[in-house]
Structures are given as structure tokens and as C-alpha cells.
Design a protein around this motif. Structure first.
Motif, PDB file in Angstrom:
ATOM      1  N   UNK A  23      -8.061   0.885  -1.521  1.00 63.52           N
ATOM      2  CA  UNK A  23      -6.925   1.152  -2.389  1.00 63.52           C
ATOM      3  C   UNK A  23      -6.655  -0.127  -3.163  1.00 63.52           C
ATOM      4  N   UNK A  24      -6.170  -0.008  -4.389  1.00 61.44           N
ATOM      5  CA  UNK A  24      -6.019  -1.175  -5.250  1.00 61.44           C
ATOM      6  C   UNK A  24      -4.613  -1.255  -5.833  1.00 61.44           C
ATOM      7  N   UNK A  25      -4.091  -2.484  -5.883  1.00 62.54           N
ATOM      8  CA  UNK A  25      -2.821  -2.773  -6.549  1.00 62.54           C
ATOM      9  C   UNK A  25      -2.993  -4.060  -7.346  1.00 62.54           C
ATOM     10  N   UNK A  26      -2.094  -4.287  -8.318  1.00 60.63           N
ATOM     11  CA  UNK A  26      -2.248  -5.417  -9.231  1.00 60.63           C
ATOM     12  C   UNK A  26      -1.317  -6.590  -8.938  1.00 60.63           C
ATOM     13  N   UNK A  27      -0.491  -6.492  -7.892  1.00 55.94           N
ATOM     14  CA  UNK A  27       0.407  -7.608  -7.576  1.00 55.94           C
ATOM     15  C   UNK A  27       0.810  -7.560  -6.103  1.00 55.94           C
ATOM     16  N   UNK A  28       1.343  -8.679  -5.628  1.00 59.78           N
ATOM     17  CA  UNK A  28       1.846  -8.736  -4.255  1.00 59.78           C
ATOM     18  C   UNK A  28       3.034  -7.795  -4.088  1.00 59.78           C
ATOM     19  N   UNK A  29       3.880  -7.714  -5.109  1.00 62.26           N
ATOM     20  CA  UNK A  29       5.026  -6.812  -5.046  1.00 62.26           C
ATOM     21  C   UNK A  29       4.567  -5.363  -4.899  1.00 62.26           C
ATOM     22  N   UNK A  30       3.550  -4.980  -5.664  1.00 65.55           N
ATOM     23  CA  UNK A  30       3.003  -3.625  -5.547  1.00 65.55           C
ATOM     24  C   UNK A  30       2.407  -3.394  -4.159  1.00 65.55           C
ATOM     25  N   UNK A  31       1.759  -4.411  -3.600  1.00 65.91           N
ATOM     26  CA  UNK A  31       1.176  -4.283  -2.263  1.00 65.91           C
ATOM     27  C   UNK A  31       2.261  -4.038  -1.222  1.00 65.91           C
ATOM     28  N   UNK A  32       3.357  -4.785  -1.300  1.00 67.51           N
ATOM     29  CA  UNK A  32       4.446  -4.573  -0.338  1.00 67.51           C
ATOM     30  C   UNK A  32       5.048  -3.183  -0.476  1.00 67.51           C
ATOM     31  N   UNK A  33       5.265  -2.752  -1.710  1.00 71.86           N
ATOM     32  CA  UNK A  33       5.807  -1.393  -1.908  1.00 71.86           C
ATOM     33  C   UNK A  33       4.867  -0.354  -1.320  1.00 71.86           C
ATOM     34  N   UNK A  34       3.576  -0.527  -1.534  1.00 68.25           N
ATOM     35  CA  UNK A  34       2.598   0.412  -0.999  1.00 68.25           C
ATOM     36  C   UNK A  34       2.668   0.440   0.527  1.00 68.25           C
ATOM     37  N   UNK A  35       2.661  -0.733   1.151  1.00 64.63           N
ATOM     38  CA  UNK A  35       2.681  -0.802   2.616  1.00 64.63           C
ATOM     39  C   UNK A  35       3.976  -0.244   3.202  1.00 64.63           C
ATOM     40  N   UNK A  36       5.074  -0.385   2.491  1.00 64.69           N
ATOM     41  CA  UNK A  36       6.344   0.174   2.955  1.00 64.69           C
ATOM     42  C   UNK A  36       6.327   1.698   2.928  1.00 64.69           C
ATOM     43  N   UNK A  37       5.543   2.271   2.021  1.00 61.80           N
ATOM     44  CA  UNK A  37       5.501   3.726   1.849  1.00 61.80           C
ATOM     45  C   UNK A  37       4.384   4.423   2.616  1.00 61.80           C
ATOM     46  N   UNK A  38       3.326   3.687   2.954  1.00 58.12           N
ATOM     47  CA  UNK A  38       2.147   4.312   3.565  1.00 58.12           C
ATOM     48  C   UNK A  38       1.738   3.581   4.835  1.00 58.12           C
ATOM     49  N   UNK A  39       1.222   4.333   5.784  1.00 60.71           N
ATOM     50  CA  UNK A  39       0.649   3.765   6.996  1.00 60.71           C
ATOM     51  C   UNK A  39      -0.868   3.793   6.891  1.00 60.71           C
ATOM     52  N   UNK A  40      -1.514   3.091   7.801  1.00 62.93           N
ATOM     53  CA  UNK A  40      -2.950   3.235   7.928  1.00 62.93           C
ATOM     54  C   UNK A  40      -3.796   2.183   7.232  1.00 62.93           C
TER      55      UNK A  40
END
Length: 125
Positions: free
Chosen positions: A36-53
């Protein structure tokens, strides 16, 4: 008895430069990860807060937003201690305290073979 193959491990790549993100994603995909790909650290944190695994975070250091890759690595290690972390950069080197204890740093440019080796070492230990 049901003989099913376990799902592939999941890697989250945080890199603001598209071509470098694509290269990292290809390298990790070749290592057997669903990427899975994101373009910033902020996007990565949001992703991890919303998804497990997510099993692996692969992040660059210099990115836009409130956190750089070192800050992201520390936050992820604190909040999701089961996630393996690799931080890379061609411009910055970690100072004491920049990286969580179990994270690894890789200099850019890196070879796919080096990434595969580091992933194996981290997942084994």
C-alpha cells in the motif's frame, strides 16, 4: 483439513516522490508483500489509524507534513509495536534517538537485494 495459504504480509510505503515510491513498492512486492502506498507521514498515520493488518512500514525521511520519517517511525513504534520499520534517506542520517530500537536505516540509493536482506533480518529477529 483445510490447507490454505496464509495471506501475504502487508507493507505500507510512505514516500512523497512518485518514482521512488513506485520503486520501493515494486521491491517489497517482489519480496512477497502486498504493498500500500501513501505520499506523506501524515497520510501513513491516518491510514494506520483506520486500517489493521500492516506488517511493515517503509518510509523516507524527508516528506511534507508535520512529521518526517523519523517522527513517523517513533510514532508507529509507540502505537503499533508489532509493525516492522525501515527508514531510508539519501540526505539525512539518523542521530541518537531518531530511530526506535527495532527500526533499521537504509541509505539511498539502495539495492532491492539489500531491502530484501533487511526485511528478512527484521522479520526473523
Amino acid at each position: 483439513m483445510d490447507q490454505t495459504t496464509p495471506p501475504p504480509a502487508v507493507a505500507l510505503v510512505a514516500e512523497d516522490e512518485f518514482l521512488l515510491r513506485m520503486e520501493a513498492a515494486d521491491t517489497l512486492s517482489d519480496a512477497g508483500f502486498t504493498v500500500l502506498e501513501v505520499a506523506s507521514a501524515d497520510d501513513a498515520l491516518r491510514f494506520l489509524e483506520d486500517k489493521d493488518g500492516v506488517d511493515l512500514l517503509f518510509t523516507d525521511v524527508n516528506m511534507p507534513g508535520r512529521l518526517d520519517g523519523f517522527g513517523l517511525a517513533r510514532e508507529v513504534a509507540l502505537r503499533w509495536p508489532g509493525i516492522t520499520i525501515i527508514v531510508c534517506s539519501g540526505a539525512a542520517k539518523p542521530s541518537p534517538g531518531d530511530l526506535p530500537a527495532k527500526a533499521r536505516f537504509i541509505d539511498k540509493p539502495y539495492s532491492p537485494a539489500l531491502v530484501h536482506e533487511v526485511v528478512r533480518e527484521l522479520r526473523a529477529g
